[in-house]
Design a protein around this motif. Structure first.
Motif, short mmCIF file in Angstrom:
data_model
loop_
_atom_site.label_atom_id
_atom_site.label_comp_id
_atom_site.label_asym_id
_atom_site.label_seq_id
_atom_site.Cartn_x
_atom_site.Cartn_y
_atom_site.Cartn_z
N THR A 14 51.55 12.20 6.64
CA THR A 14 52.79 12.52 5.88
C THR A 14 52.53 12.98 4.58
O THR A 14 51.33 12.86 4.06
CB THR A 14 53.89 11.26 5.71
OG1 THR A 14 53.29 10.25 4.79
CG2 THR A 14 54.11 10.53 7.13
N GLU A 32 45.65 14.07 17.80
CA GLU A 32 45.77 12.92 18.45
C GLU A 32 44.58 12.60 19.22
O GLU A 32 43.99 11.28 19.34
CB GLU A 32 47.30 12.68 18.98
CG GLU A 32 47.38 11.40 19.54
CD GLU A 32 48.69 11.32 20.47
OE1 GLU A 32 49.05 10.00 20.49
OE2 GLU A 32 49.03 12.35 20.92
N ASN A 88 49.63 4.18 13.30
CA ASN A 88 49.96 5.62 13.74
C ASN A 88 49.28 6.35 12.45
O ASN A 88 49.48 6.30 11.63
CB ASN A 88 51.47 5.75 13.62
CG ASN A 88 51.85 7.08 13.66
OD1 ASN A 88 51.42 8.09 14.08
ND2 ASN A 88 53.29 7.29 13.65
N LYS A 89 48.47 7.27 13.11
CA LYS A 89 47.58 8.18 12.48
C LYS A 89 48.17 9.38 11.97
O LYS A 89 47.55 10.14 11.21
CB LYS A 89 46.26 8.32 13.02
CG LYS A 89 45.44 7.03 13.37
CD LYS A 89 45.01 6.10 12.16
CE LYS A 89 43.95 5.17 12.56
NZ LYS A 89 44.50 3.96 13.48
N ARG A 90 49.38 9.53 12.24
CA ARG A 90 50.14 10.80 11.88
C ARG A 90 50.23 10.76 10.44
O ARG A 90 51.12 10.15 10.07
CB ARG A 90 51.32 11.15 12.77
CG ARG A 90 52.19 12.46 12.60
CD ARG A 90 53.46 12.19 13.12
NE ARG A 90 54.23 13.22 12.52
CZ ARG A 90 54.60 14.42 13.25
NH1 ARG A 90 53.89 14.69 14.29
NH2 ARG A 90 55.33 15.23 12.73
N ILE A 134 51.65 20.39 10.91
CA ILE A 134 53.14 19.60 10.35
C ILE A 134 53.42 20.31 9.22
O ILE A 134 52.65 20.12 7.88
CB ILE A 134 52.92 18.18 10.16
CG1 ILE A 134 52.35 17.62 11.40
CG2 ILE A 134 54.28 17.44 9.85
CD1 ILE A 134 52.01 15.99 11.29
N ASP A 147 57.22 20.56 13.28
CA ASP A 147 55.84 20.47 13.82
C ASP A 147 55.68 21.86 14.73
O ASP A 147 56.49 22.27 15.10
CB ASP A 147 55.70 19.24 14.81
CG ASP A 147 55.87 18.07 14.12
OD1 ASP A 147 55.85 17.83 13.04
OD2 ASP A 147 55.72 17.08 15.12
N SER A 197 47.01 15.35 24.89
CA SER A 197 46.44 15.50 23.69
C SER A 197 45.32 16.47 23.83
O SER A 197 45.01 17.06 22.76
CB SER A 197 46.15 14.54 22.76
OG SER A 197 45.30 13.46 23.29
N TYR A 232 46.92 17.52 12.40
CA TYR A 232 46.69 16.32 12.99
C TYR A 232 46.25 16.54 14.42
O TYR A 232 47.04 17.25 15.17
CB TYR A 232 48.05 15.55 13.16
CG TYR A 232 48.32 14.12 13.94
CD1 TYR A 232 47.40 13.18 13.65
CD2 TYR A 232 49.05 14.19 14.77
CE1 TYR A 232 47.41 12.10 14.41
CE2 TYR A 232 49.07 13.00 15.72
CZ TYR A 232 48.35 11.87 15.51
OH TYR A 232 48.37 10.77 16.15
#
Length: 499
Positions: free
Chosen positions: A399, A422, A395-397, A464, A475, A457, A420
């Motif tokens: 934080t 996607e 999961n490349k999101r 974010i 978001d 996407s 981000y």
């Protein structure tokens, strides 16, 4: 006077006022409430006399501990110290100090005098350093001297700033006044960024704060920074300073023209379309831009001339140098609305911080950017790259944890916004391949899921809001145009003017 108070070695060339220092100490030893009137002005290091500095520092510790710093208590603490003994002992010192007592208002005035003289001494020491560096370079360039002076001036300016205190009633009155103004302009109380959803969450960027805009490469950090900069300049009518450490002013201008004209950056760079138009959206190679396209470019240039966006692309700049540029802009008739730093890791810290390592250097730069924001009373946006751990995850999101190797950014920032896209990661990964032992049905399902995610996407991004001291997090869905390298609010639509 005698002893420590009239020694010639204190340095006649340095500005100081020992009577003012003694008057403050006399007030403290007679009435500790004097401390309340001078503590927001004074620090122990502001005293010129080492003895006076020691007495003030000791008195301060006693008051904070709840003890009166009277002569008897001070004697118990200070007897035997080198400074006291050099002055002839406590019995000789105490009468001189207590005999210097002045009224409360006088103490405040004397405190301001002591601090002002400290600043002057700092300036004199700096001028001596500068003379030494100029006359005895020892491998230092003229630019090294300039950098040293600018860094020192920023430190002195920051250290001499008054502690601003205000009654809660007055503070609330200013809040209500600002809220009334904000209610008339869609609730934006700070500097608007020109992106509706972001302004709704942030309320506009508050003056004197640091906002971190972070992401991995290709997430659009520069696109976001440039977009906010030109929209803020247009909305406020004040100057916005955009420092670019990686991209030249010409490249930024190409992005602005591409976004405004809907002509891809590569076409503006080359002066040619990707090809001659044969049919709708079909081109043959090597065709110069059409007159209609040149007209759009010229029109965009004329529009840009009305917007006070200023670009500085000095490489490896220090915060002190950027501060000197921004300060002149803030004092000009046009004023200063915002500073955007692209990006923080490309700035240069002091020599001391660089010797301590990258973490210390980034921490220093972050603290100095926040100090600059407060000193100039404008918001500062600093773009920053996230660490590589993002790329290692399925999961490349991103934080907020992905910033934790970047000095004290989390601590200094009022807002942290992570970018981000996607679509970028899906395109990079490509169409899934069949795994060993995987059934055709599962494989086809994974491919369908991939196409579904890719379509959903396409042309989209997410800002974010990971931290927001003045409001909510969450978001913010955005539109992203790759050829134009430009973000738009979802409410704007893909064909809306970029700026």
């Amino acid at each position: 006077m005698s002893g420590a108070f009239d020694r010639a070695e204190l340095g006649a060339e340095m500005p100081f006022d020992l009577q003012a220092e003694q008057a403050i100490l006399g007030g403290l030893m007679t009435n500790s409430r004097v401390y309340d009137d001078v503590c927001d002005v004074l620090e122990p290091r502001y005293f010129y006399s080492p003895l006076n500095r020691l007495i003030y520092e000791t008195s301060e510790r006693l008051i904070i501990a709840g003890t009166e710093p009277n002569p008897i208590m001070l004697r118990q603490v200070l007897v035997g110290s080198p400074e006291v003994e050099a002055a002839g002992g406590w019995e000789k010192i105490a009468p001189i100090i207590t005999g210097s007592l002045v009224g409360v208002m006088g103490n405040r005035r004397y405190a301001e005098t002591v601090r002002d003289l400290w600043v002057r001494r700092q300036m004199l020491e700096l001028s001596g350093d500068m003379r030494e560096m100029v006359t005895r370079p020892d491998g230092r360039t003229a630019q090294d001297v300039v950098d040293h002076v600018e860094e020192a001036m920023l430190t002195i300016s920051r250290d001499r700033s008054d502690i601003r205190t205000v009654g809660v009633s007055d503070s609330m009155a200013s809040v209500l006044e600002a809220a009334q103004r904000a209610s008339q302009i869609d609730g934006v109380i700070g500097t608007p960024t020109g992106y509706a959803r972001f302004d709704a969450i942030s309320g506009g960027l508050e003056n004197g704060t640091l906002t971190i805009l972070a992401g991995r490469p290709a997430m659009g950090k520069t696109a976001a920074g440039v977009g906010i900069a030109i929209r803020a300049a247009k909305a406020t009518g004040k100057q916005v300073l955009y420092w670019s450490g990686e991209v030249s002013d010409r490249q930024i201008s190409q992005r602005l023209l591409a976004a405004k004209t809907n002509i891809p950056v590569q076409c503006i760079r080359s002066g040619k379309n990707r090809g001659e138009e044969i049919a709708r959206d079909e081109y043959a190679p090597g065709t110069p831009l059409r007159q209609e396209q040149w007209d759009r470019i010229v029109s965009a240039q004329l529009d840009a001339a009305k917007i006070p966006l200023v670009i500085n692309d000095t490489p490896a700049i220090t915060v002190a140098k950027l501060y000197s540029v921004a300060r002149r802009m803030a004092r000009s008739k046009k004023g200063l609305a915002m500073i955007v730093v692209d990006y923080l890791a490309l700035m240069r810290g002091s020599q001391t911080a660089r010797k301590q390592g990258r973490y210390a250097e980034v921490s220093e730069i972050s603290a100095d950017l926040l100090a600059m924001a407060k000193s100039l009373n404008v918001p500062v946006i600093a773009l920053q790259q996230l660490n590589r751990d993002v790329e290692k995850r399925d999961n490349k999101r991103p934080t907020g944890a992905d910033l934790r190797d970047s000095g004290n950014l989390e601590q200094d920032a009022s807002m942290i916004v992570l970018l981000y896209r996607e679509e970028y990661y899906l395109a990079k990964e490509g169409l899934p391949e069949q795994k060993p032992g995987e059934t055709m049905d599962k494989f086809m399902q994974r491919q369908e899921d991939y196409y579904r995610k890719l379509d959903a996407s396409r042309g989209k991004a997410v800002w974010i809001v990971d931290k927001n001291r003045q409001g909510s997090t969450g978001d913010i869905p955005m539109l992203f145009n790759g050829p134009q390298t430009w973000f738009r609010d979802m409410s704007e639509g893909e064909e809306s003017p970029a700026w």
